[in-house]
Design a protein around this motif. Structure first.
Motif, PDB file in Angstrom:
ATOM      1  N   SER A 277       0.832  -1.208   0.000  1.00 51.81           N
ATOM      2  CA  SER A 277       0.000   0.000   0.000  1.00 51.81           C
ATOM      3  C   SER A 277       0.863   1.253   0.000  1.00 51.81           C
ATOM      4  O   SER A 277       0.586   2.218  -0.725  1.00 51.81           O
ATOM      5  CB  SER A 277      -0.930   0.015   1.215  1.00 51.81           C
ATOM      6  N   PHE A 278       1.917   1.252   0.803  1.00 51.82           N
ATOM      7  CA  PHE A 278       2.839   2.381   0.871  1.00 51.82           C
ATOM      8  C   PHE A 278       3.478   2.637  -0.497  1.00 51.82           C
ATOM      9  O   PHE A 278       3.527   3.777  -0.972  1.00 51.82           O
ATOM     10  CB  PHE A 278       3.917   2.098   1.923  1.00 51.82           C
TER      11      PHE A 278
ATOM     12  N   ARG B  33       2.409   1.722  -3.468  1.00 53.86           N
ATOM     13  CA  ARG B  33       1.411   2.167  -4.446  1.00 53.86           C
ATOM     14  C   ARG B  33       1.081   3.645  -4.257  1.00 53.86           C
ATOM     15  O   ARG B  33       0.905   4.371  -5.237  1.00 53.86           O
ATOM     16  CB  ARG B  33       0.154   1.313  -4.339  1.00 53.86           C
ATOM     17  N   LYS B  34       0.993   4.082  -3.003  1.00 57.38           N
ATOM     18  CA  LYS B  34       0.734   5.506  -2.737  1.00 57.38           C
ATOM     19  C   LYS B  34       1.878   6.374  -3.244  1.00 57.38           C
ATOM     20  O   LYS B  34       1.672   7.533  -3.595  1.00 57.38           O
ATOM     21  CB  LYS B  34       0.531   5.742  -1.239  1.00 57.38           C
ATOM     22  N   LYS B  35       3.082   5.819  -3.277  1.00 57.11           N
ATOM     23  CA  LYS B  35       4.243   6.544  -3.788  1.00 57.11           C
ATOM     24  C   LYS B  35       4.298   6.506  -5.324  1.00 57.11           C
ATOM     25  O   LYS B  35       5.187   7.082  -5.918  1.00 57.11           O
ATOM     26  CB  LYS B  35       5.544   5.951  -3.236  1.00 57.11           C
ATOM     27  N   GLY B  36       3.340   5.790  -5.955  1.00 54.81           N
ATOM     28  CA  GLY B  36       3.253   5.774  -7.409  1.00 54.81           C
ATOM     29  C   GLY B  36       3.844   4.561  -8.093  1.00 54.81           C
ATOM     30  O   GLY B  36       3.930   4.527  -9.324  1.00 54.81           O
TER      31      GLY B  36
END
Length: 68
Positions: A53-54, A56-59
């Motif tokens: 999740s981390f 993915r949030k960073k792109g």
């Protein structure tokens, strides 16, 4: 030389390639170290979800199968 003689997991090698430091991960530093260096370590599902999740949030377009 940097990393000479150290084994790295697929996840650890990927972090190195992307320039992400273990300390940036939203997990305990011991867990981060195991994720990156311990070839026999099998992380808990909650840990995997947190890390993916981390990222993915960073792109980053990553999946669980990419690393574990």
């Amino acid at each position: 030389m940097f990393g000479l003689g150290k084994s790295r997991t697929r996840f650890g090698k990927w972090l190195d390639k992307e320039g992400i430091k273990q300390g940036e991960l939203p997990v305990n530093k011991n867990t981060a170290s195991r994720l990156c260096n311990d070839l026999d370590y099998e992380p808990y599902e909650d840990t995997i979800i947190t890390v993916i999740s981390f990222l993915r949030k960073k792109g980053y377009d990553v999946t669980v199968e990419d690393f574990w």
